[in-house]
Design an enzyme around this catalytic site. Structure first.
Site, short mmCIF file in Angstrom:
data_model
loop_
_atom_site.label_atom_id
_atom_site.label_comp_id
_atom_site.label_asym_id
_atom_site.label_seq_id
_atom_site.Cartn_x
_atom_site.Cartn_y
_atom_site.Cartn_z
N HIS A 252 7.47 -22.14 4.41
CA HIS A 252 6.21 -21.49 4.79
C HIS A 252 5.06 -21.98 3.93
O HIS A 252 3.99 -22.33 4.44
CB HIS A 252 6.36 -19.97 4.66
CG HIS A 252 5.11 -19.21 5.00
ND1 HIS A 252 4.18 -18.86 4.04
CD2 HIS A 252 4.62 -18.78 6.18
CE1 HIS A 252 3.18 -18.23 4.62
NE2 HIS A 252 3.42 -18.16 5.91
N CYS B 127 5.91 -30.62 17.83
CA CYS B 127 4.91 -29.88 17.05
C CYS B 127 5.45 -29.46 15.69
O CYS B 127 4.82 -28.67 14.99
CB CYS B 127 4.41 -28.66 17.83
SG CYS B 127 5.71 -27.49 18.28
#
Length: 470
Positions: A29, A404
């Protein structure tokens, strides 16, 4: 500084000059969000221990407190005590010329992963040709909406959930309208809500009391509801399209917000090209059902506004099963976008947040040539992508296909995508130039003679350039 970051840290990350975490890898993250923001970030610093109660951090034998200077080098991963002199990088005219040459050669389009109008604007300045991934969950942590999100999740019934969604609708509509305007007619792929619900849940007693008051329930009731939502493995749990199946009103609200924003922006004279991406699809029945939901909502909004716009509905291929049954799934998709972060994680049975502890040993010992979260593993993950592309286009010849995941900004991975016949790659805004250059190099490598003919000049022009000292 954190042991690891989560979506609720987004405001602190936005305010920070740099980000340092004890755990994580290239697609954790912290790394993904920092790249999107263009911020310096070092993850997987094993010697870092964060003591939040004492307000201090331990780096090996050193103890640092708030206000102590620290320097990070995001390229090398170095963490340096004290302040090191820095300079602000600038783009010179030669950079622009190189990018123009690259754009004339490449056949692969380059989009960006962007969640805000500012990210979209930065990416356009770097030459992005649209948005390949807009992560809507990042929008839900804003201070003015997290309470409504928690109401939505902890609602006792559909009525309470709809009440919370009604508050979120205008906020989401504003988010999408801003992004459509920033992209000015370029395609924008918006992924519907994906992460595990537990990431949004209240953690403290005060937060639970606030939600309980809004829902008209007691704190013990709210706590019991939170415990009931707990999952042993949330990344393989109630997330992605599974949310849309069990709570269709959530996806219905998001699709309505996208459609209303598209009508609003189109009415102002700006062309819009929304693409709705349904995440974590593993079975054709999931996409078939949710595509129908999206189409009904879009048609309803267009009828209400008396305005039509073209839209596409597709899916993110990130579950290995989806790649293997891509021919079935493609019958209900306008596009595929390979989510290579999760596809790698699920296929290798590796946690992208924890694998950084031992993957360097695999590379050092020659078991792996590259970190599979950095460059696509062509033999394994690449084969799934090839299967997905081939089977998808076998039942839908005009299927648009891209990736992506963070691999979209890695030169080796971009070359693989070009060879595999993908239409585009999507990467963080600041990696767009890397992808453009890598796509051009891949095109020239595939057809060196054609590339040579394109760049060659006539003898007269060559002589003229030589006289000018070029």
């Amino acid at each position: 500084m954190r042991t690891e970051t989560s979506p609720e840290d987004i405001h602190g990350m936005d305010a920070a000059e740099g980000i340092l975490t004890a755990r994580g890898g290239m697609t954790s993250h912290a790394a993904v969000v920092a790249r999107g923001m263009g911020k310096c970030c070092v993850v997987g610093c094993g010697e870092l221990r964060v003591d939040r109660k004492a307000g201090e951090v331990h780096l090996g034998e050193h103890v640092l407190r708030a206000g102590d200077p620290l320097t990070l080098d995001g390229s090398t991963g170095e963490v340096i005590l004290g302040t090191v002199a820095t300079v602000m990088p600038e783009l010179d005219p030669e950079f622009g010329q190189l990018m123009r040459w690259a754009d004339r050669r490449r056949t692969l389009r380059v989009r960006t992963n962007a969640d805000t109008p500012n990210d979209a604007k930065v990416a356009r300045e770097f030459g992005a040709e649209g948005i390949g991934l807009c992560r809507t969950e990042h929008m839900f942590f804003e201070a003015d909406r997290i309470l409504a999100v928690r109401q939505m999740i902890l609602a006792a019934d559909v009525g309470q959930r709809l009440e919370a969604l009604e508050k979120l609708l205008p906020m989401q509509r504003g988010d999408f309208a801003g992004i459509f305007r920033a992209m000015e007619g370029l395609p924008v792929t918006i992924r519907l809500l994906d992460p595990p619900l537990h990431e949004f849940l209240p953690q403290t007693e005060d937060e639970m009391a606030e939600v309980a008051g809004k829902l008209g329930r007691s704190v013990p009731e709210v706590r019991a509801r939170i415990e009931g939502l707990n999952e042993f493995n949330p990344m393989l749990g109630h997330r992605g399209c599974r949310l849309g199946i069990t709570f269709p009103e959530i996806y219905r609200m998001q699709v309505r917000a996208i459609a209303e924003a598209a009508c609003e922006v189109a009415a102002s004279g700006v062309a819009v090209k929304p693409e709705i991406m349904i995440p974590l699809v593993a079975h054709v029945g999931e996409l078939e059902k949710l595509r129908a939901l999206c189409q009904v909502e879009i048609r309803a909004v267009q009828a209400e506004h008396g305005r039509r716009f073209r839209s596409a509905i597709g899916t993110m291929i990130e579950v290995p099963r989806a790649a293997l049954v891509a021919d079935e799934i493609a019958r209900h998709a306008d596009f595929f976008s390979f989510g290579t972060n999760d596809l790698t994680q699920m296929t290798y049975a590796l946690s992208r947040d924890d694998a950084g502890k031992f993957l360097p040993d695999y590379i050092e010992q020659g078991i792996l040539e590259d970190d599979p979260f950095v460059s696509i593993d062509e033999e394994g993950i690449g084969e799934l992508i090839r299967i997905g592309v081939e089977k998808g286009r076998s039942s839908h010849p005009n299927l648009k296909v891209g990736i992506c995941g963070e691999h979209g900004g890695d030169a080796k991975s971009v070359a693989f995508c070009s060879r595999t016949g993908l239409d585009y790659v999507s990467c963080s805004p600041y990696r767009v130039p890397v992808a453009r250059l890598a796509a051009a190099q891949a095109a020239i490598a595939a057809a060196p003679e054609a590339g040579h003919k394109k760049v060659s000049k006539s003898p007269k022009k060559k002589a003229k350039r030589k006289r000018k000292g070029q």
